[in-house]
Motif scaffolding. Structure first.
Motif, PDB file in Angstrom:
ATOM      1  N   GLY A   1     -15.214  -9.169  34.337  1.00  0.00           N
ATOM      2  CA  GLY A   1     -16.059  -8.163  34.956  1.00  0.00           C
ATOM      3  C   GLY A   1     -15.277  -7.013  35.546  1.00  0.00           C
ATOM      4  O   GLY A   1     -14.104  -7.141  35.896  1.00  0.00           O
ATOM      5  N   ARG A  55     -28.065 -11.745  37.281  1.00  0.00           N
ATOM      6  CA  ARG A  55     -27.416 -11.052  36.184  1.00  0.00           C
ATOM      7  C   ARG A  55     -28.480 -10.536  35.230  1.00  0.00           C
ATOM      8  O   ARG A  55     -29.446 -11.238  34.936  1.00  0.00           O
ATOM      9  CB  ARG A  55     -26.460 -11.999  35.457  1.00  0.00           C
ATOM     10  N   SER A  86     -20.016  -6.996  32.992  1.00  0.00           N
ATOM     11  CA  SER A  86     -19.249  -7.962  32.210  1.00  0.00           C
ATOM     12  C   SER A  86     -19.637  -7.869  30.750  1.00  0.00           C
ATOM     13  O   SER A  86     -20.803  -7.642  30.432  1.00  0.00           O
ATOM     14  CB  SER A  86     -19.511  -9.383  32.701  1.00  0.00           C
ATOM     15  N   ARG A  95     -24.813  -6.981  33.703  1.00  0.00           N
ATOM     16  CA  ARG A  95     -24.387  -6.532  35.020  1.00  0.00           C
ATOM     17  C   ARG A  95     -25.066  -7.378  36.094  1.00  0.00           C
ATOM     18  O   ARG A  95     -26.131  -7.929  35.884  1.00  0.00           O
ATOM     19  CB  ARG A  95     -24.707  -5.060  35.247  1.00  0.00           C
TER      20      ARG A  95
END
Length: 127
Positions: free
Chosen positions: A120, A45, A95, A38
């Motif tokens: 995503g 990320r 994602s 995420r």
């Protein structure tokens, strides 16, 4: 070649639940380890959860352990992320990612070790 498509994101109130799905195409899907990552606005990320190709091993970040559950159904070429007790800090684009073969934990948590990525899906948790 594996193509991944996430779904299930949306807006939810704090304390609520969502289940994300990641549908994969390609005959090698069942041979791939999968990861969920995420990224929140302005942040890097981060790894959320991972699952081995058979589903026999799962890994979680400390921030979601006990609240999120990752699972897969290789017959449906789909990986799931059940998210419970959501809080505003969980707001991000989620994602899924895939990589062929087995790996140790360090590879699961590193985004650079994955070969295929979905586009995503946005998860927004309101307080």
């Amino acid at each position: 070649q594996v193509q991944l498509v996430e779904s299930g994101g949306g807006l939810v109130q704090a304390g609520g639940s969502l289940r994300l799905s990641c549908a994969g195409s390609g005959r090698t899907f069942s041979n791939c380890r999968m990861g969920w990552f995420r990224q929140a606005p302005g942040k890097e990320r981060e790894f959320v959860a991972g699952i081995s190709s058979s589903g026999g091993r799962t890994y979680y970040s400390d921030s979601v352990k006990g609240r999120f559950i990752v699972s897969r159904d290789n017959g449906k070429n789909t990986v799931y992320l059940q998210m419970n007790s959501l809080g505003p800090e969980d707001t991000a684009v989620y994602s899924c990612a895939a990589a062929p073969g087995a790996a140790t934990l360090s590879f699961y948590t590193s985004g650079r070790s994955y070969v295929y990525w979905g586009q995503g899906t946005q998860v927004t948790v309101s307080s």
